[in-house]
Design a protein around this motif. Sequence first.
Motif, mmCIF file in Angstrom:
data_model
loop_
_atom_site.group_PDB
_atom_site.id
_atom_site.type_symbol
_atom_site.label_atom_id
_atom_site.label_comp_id
_atom_site.label_asym_id
_atom_site.label_seq_id
_atom_site.Cartn_x
_atom_site.Cartn_y
_atom_site.Cartn_z
ATOM 1 N N ALA A 123 42.590 38.070 43.579
ATOM 2 C CA ALA A 123 41.492 38.104 42.299
ATOM 3 C C ALA A 123 41.910 39.942 42.801
ATOM 4 C CB ALA A 123 40.464 38.097 43.178
ATOM 5 N N PHE A 124 41.679 40.701 42.165
ATOM 6 C CA PHE A 124 41.748 42.559 41.891
ATOM 7 C C PHE A 124 40.216 42.731 42.003
ATOM 8 C CE2 PHE A 124 44.703 40.776 37.946
ATOM 9 C CZ PHE A 124 46.405 41.272 38.809
ATOM 10 N N SER A 125 41.277 43.556 43.368
ATOM 11 C CA SER A 125 39.784 44.575 44.029
ATOM 12 C C SER A 125 39.737 45.661 44.229
ATOM 13 C CB SER A 125 39.261 43.961 45.288
ATOM 14 O OG SER A 125 38.483 43.880 45.471
ATOM 15 N N PRO A 126 39.258 46.343 42.741
ATOM 16 C CA PRO A 126 37.987 46.011 42.637
ATOM 17 C C PRO A 126 38.210 45.424 40.798
ATOM 18 C CG PRO A 126 38.571 48.148 42.083
ATOM 19 C CD PRO A 126 39.568 47.989 43.360
ATOM 20 N N ARG A 127 37.482 44.649 40.300
ATOM 21 C CA ARG A 127 37.735 44.208 38.994
ATOM 22 C C ARG A 127 37.421 45.396 37.855
ATOM 23 N NH1 ARG A 127 35.456 38.841 38.133
ATOM 24 N NH2 ARG A 127 37.007 38.877 36.548
ATOM 25 N N THR A 128 36.585 46.199 38.575
ATOM 26 C CA THR A 128 36.824 47.186 37.103
ATOM 27 C C THR A 128 37.172 48.758 37.589
ATOM 28 O OG1 THR A 128 35.208 45.625 35.560
ATOM 29 C CG2 THR A 128 35.027 48.646 35.492
ATOM 30 N N LEU A 129 37.708 49.444 37.448
ATOM 31 C CA LEU A 129 37.920 50.847 38.124
ATOM 32 C C LEU A 129 37.770 51.610 37.320
ATOM 33 C CD1 LEU A 129 38.776 52.014 40.256
ATOM 34 C CD2 LEU A 129 41.226 51.951 39.944
ATOM 35 N N THR A 130 36.951 52.913 37.146
ATOM 36 C CA THR A 130 37.307 53.915 36.126
ATOM 37 C C THR A 130 37.900 55.490 36.955
ATOM 38 O OG1 THR A 130 34.850 53.083 35.605
ATOM 39 C CG2 THR A 130 35.525 55.396 34.942
ATOM 40 N N ILE A 131 38.573 55.590 36.302
ATOM 41 C CA ILE A 131 39.922 56.862 36.820
ATOM 42 C C ILE A 131 39.697 58.727 35.708
ATOM 43 C CG2 ILE A 131 41.469 55.443 37.971
ATOM 44 C CD1 ILE A 131 43.463 55.486 35.637
ATOM 45 N N THR A 132 40.527 58.871 35.624
ATOM 46 C CA THR A 132 40.808 60.333 34.386
ATOM 47 C C THR A 132 42.202 60.088 34.388
ATOM 48 O OG1 THR A 132 39.133 61.591 35.853
ATOM 49 C CG2 THR A 132 40.442 62.885 34.389
ATOM 50 N N ASN A 161 43.400 33.482 36.075
ATOM 51 C CA ASN A 161 42.062 33.656 35.906
ATOM 52 C C ASN A 161 42.386 35.621 36.760
ATOM 53 O OD1 ASN A 161 41.745 31.409 35.516
ATOM 54 N ND2 ASN A 161 41.663 30.198 37.034
ATOM 55 N N MET A 162 42.924 35.684 37.265
ATOM 56 C CA MET A 162 43.311 37.127 37.953
ATOM 57 C C MET A 162 43.322 38.097 37.011
ATOM 58 S SD MET A 162 45.499 36.495 41.008
ATOM 59 C CE MET A 162 45.391 38.686 41.838
ATOM 60 N N THR A 163 41.680 38.242 36.146
ATOM 61 C CA THR A 163 42.051 39.555 35.230
ATOM 62 C C THR A 163 41.047 40.906 36.154
ATOM 63 O OG1 THR A 163 39.602 38.382 34.568
ATOM 64 C CG2 THR A 163 41.741 38.156 33.398
ATOM 65 N N ALA A 164 41.340 41.958 35.386
ATOM 66 C CA ALA A 164 40.451 43.312 35.588
ATOM 67 C C ALA A 164 40.275 44.453 34.629
ATOM 68 C CB ALA A 164 41.095 43.381 37.005
ATOM 69 N N GLN A 165 39.853 44.757 34.663
ATOM 70 C CA GLN A 165 39.672 45.649 33.602
ATOM 71 C C GLN A 165 39.779 47.420 34.506
ATOM 72 O OE1 GLN A 165 35.789 46.841 31.596
ATOM 73 N NE2 GLN A 165 36.459 46.376 29.940
ATOM 74 N N LEU A 166 40.427 48.423 34.152
ATOM 75 C CA LEU A 166 40.787 50.029 34.138
ATOM 76 C C LEU A 166 40.781 50.749 32.687
ATOM 77 C CD1 LEU A 166 42.452 51.413 35.790
ATOM 78 C CD2 LEU A 166 44.040 51.281 34.802
ATOM 79 N N VAL A 167 39.291 51.427 33.285
ATOM 80 C CA VAL A 167 38.986 52.434 32.057
ATOM 81 C C VAL A 167 39.729 53.736 32.725
ATOM 82 C CG1 VAL A 167 36.907 53.381 31.212
ATOM 83 C CG2 VAL A 167 37.075 51.103 31.593
#
Length: 235
Positions: free
Chosen positions: A42-51, A107-113
């Motif tokens: 798994a990706f940790s963290p699954r959701t990450l917010t950056i600039t 199954n290893m999915t994640a999101q990056l904002v």
Amino acid sequence: MPRLTFLRTLLAALVVAGAATVLPAPAAQAATTHQVLMSGYAFSPRTLTITAGDTVTWTNQDQAPHDVKTTSGPASVRSPMLDKGGTWSHTFTTPGTYGYVCTVHPNMTAQLVVQPAAAPAPTVHRHPTPAAPTTRSAATMPSMPMEHSSKAAAPAASKKNEGSPSPTASTSTSASAAPAAAQPALDTQNAASATRPLNPLLLLTGVVAGVAVLCLLLVGSRSATASRNDEPGTS
């Protein structure tokens, strides 16, 4: 030596004045590096917010190999296959939402904002503020001597009253005209008194009184004559 000290002081003053007059724009926010672990499939963290401008580093801690591949977003990103202990970094410059996956393990999915970077602040120029002009108050104003003020006001008063009789002259004329007007009235009253006829009653009373006095005198003289005739020895 005094001249050298003066030059050093002047140079220091110029440096301070220049620093106070022009302030450089604050430095742009330093780019930040974010960590994403590949652990337990798994990706940790699954959701990450950056600039925008930040960097993301992925590190594989599993025995199995993993990689990173975007499935959505404004830009396409693909990493090499990473074995255990392997790392890979990418700097994101385009804002948007990225979805990614491990191609070996779907199954290893994640999101990056990625959020837009803040605009740099404009350069601020500070200029010395000129001192406000001193307003001279009435208390500090030089006062004109009273004599000059009176002399200055006299021509204005004479011009203003020119062509119109002064109150003093009018009062004097009225005062002198009053006795002159009263004198004919007094003469007329005296003339009327002189020409007024005597009261008849008063005239009659005077006549009666005169006649009475004459009668008394006549009676007295006759009584005196008769008494002398009646004396003995008088024939």
